[in-house]
Design an enzyme around this catalytic site. Structure first.
Site, short mmCIF file in Angstrom:
data_model
loop_
_atom_site.label_atom_id
_atom_site.label_comp_id
_atom_site.label_asym_id
_atom_site.label_seq_id
_atom_site.Cartn_x
_atom_site.Cartn_y
_atom_site.Cartn_z
N TYR A 142 0.82 -1.33 0.20
CA TYR A 142 0.13 0.12 -0.04
C TYR A 142 0.83 1.29 -0.04
O TYR A 142 0.96 2.26 -0.79
CB TYR A 142 -0.95 0.08 1.05
N LYS A 146 1.37 3.98 -3.32
CA LYS A 146 0.84 5.57 -3.03
C LYS A 146 2.18 6.35 -3.62
O LYS A 146 1.86 7.43 -3.83
CB LYS A 146 0.59 5.70 -1.58
#
Length: 244
Positions: A142, A146
């Site tokens: 994650y 990002k």
């Protein structure tokens, strides 16, 4: 008033971004994996961002808009590295490849807002292993996705000076992604993305910058490295067969 596409706008921060833009009189195109009850939804486009074919079809169906807010995102759970039918690690595909492909194929817009996260502060991209084939964990997938998304935003800002591109950390917001344990509501999460999408003050919102609570912040220097930016673009180009 502007026309704005908001990806991932059936719930959470995206739904509030879309609602706030509509309240301000902007024309909003909403997006989700499935079409909701059509009453009161207005313009809506369907697309599963975990599928290259579905993302291509979505791009072909999109109307021209002034602004795109790339809000849709996905966070993995568990210990198994998820891979889509396209052979791409799912977090990277939804959070990075899909925005890349939509930017490449959708009608051109004047402004892009990429909803990132302060998780990038703990991320570290290996440009030879952007999909974490060698060292996958849910948290790293994650955070790194990002950071790659932010690098993509800054690559587009550098490559296309006519296009204003910004990334934003919306805050720790109560949504299903946070298990509703966060301290702030969706109105707080929507505030800065909406401001970035509608601000016409170039001095306040320079392209290629990252914002939180309407303030420019720098959370990870890799995002500003042109070599890292180009590595993300090249990887997405290889995966999709399209160069932005």
């Amino acid at each position: 008033m502007s026309s704005v596409l908001v990806t991932g706008s059936t719930d959470g921060i995206g739904a509030e971004i879309a609602a706030e833009l509509a309240r301000r009189g902007h024309h909003v195109v909403r997006h989700g994996r499935r079409r909701p009850d059509p009453r009161g939804v207005g313009d809506f486009v369907v697309g599963d961002l975990a599928s290259l074919a579905a993302t291509r079809a979505m791009a072909a169906a999109l109307p021209a808009v002034d602004v795109v807010i790339h809000n849709a995102g996905w966070a993995p759970r568990g210990d198994e590295r998820p891979v889509t039918a396209d052979g791409i690690e799912e977090t990277f595909q939804v959070n990075v490849v899909a925005p890349y492909l939509l930017t490449a194929l959708a009608p051109p817009s004047a402004r892009l807002v990429f909803v990132s996260s302060d998780a990038i502060a703990r991320a570290k991209l290996d440009v030879d292993d952007l999909q974490l084939a060698r060292s996958w964990t849910a948290d790293a997938a994650y955070a790194n996705s990002k950071l790659a998304l932010t690098a993509l935003a800054f690559a587009l800002a550098r490559r296309r000076p006519d296009l204003r591109c910004n990334a934003v950390h919306p805050g720790w917001i109560r949504t299903k992604m946070s298990d509703y344990s966060a301290p702030f509501g969706v109105a707080r999460g929507a505030e800065t993305p909406v401001w970035l999408a509608t601000s016409f003050q170039p001095a306040a919102v320079a392209t290629g910058t990252f914002f939180h609570d309407r303030r420019e912040v720098r959370l990870n220097e890799q995002a500003y490295d042109p070599a890292v930016q180009e590595a993300v673009v090249r990887h997405c180009a290889v995966l999709t067969g399209i160069d932005v």
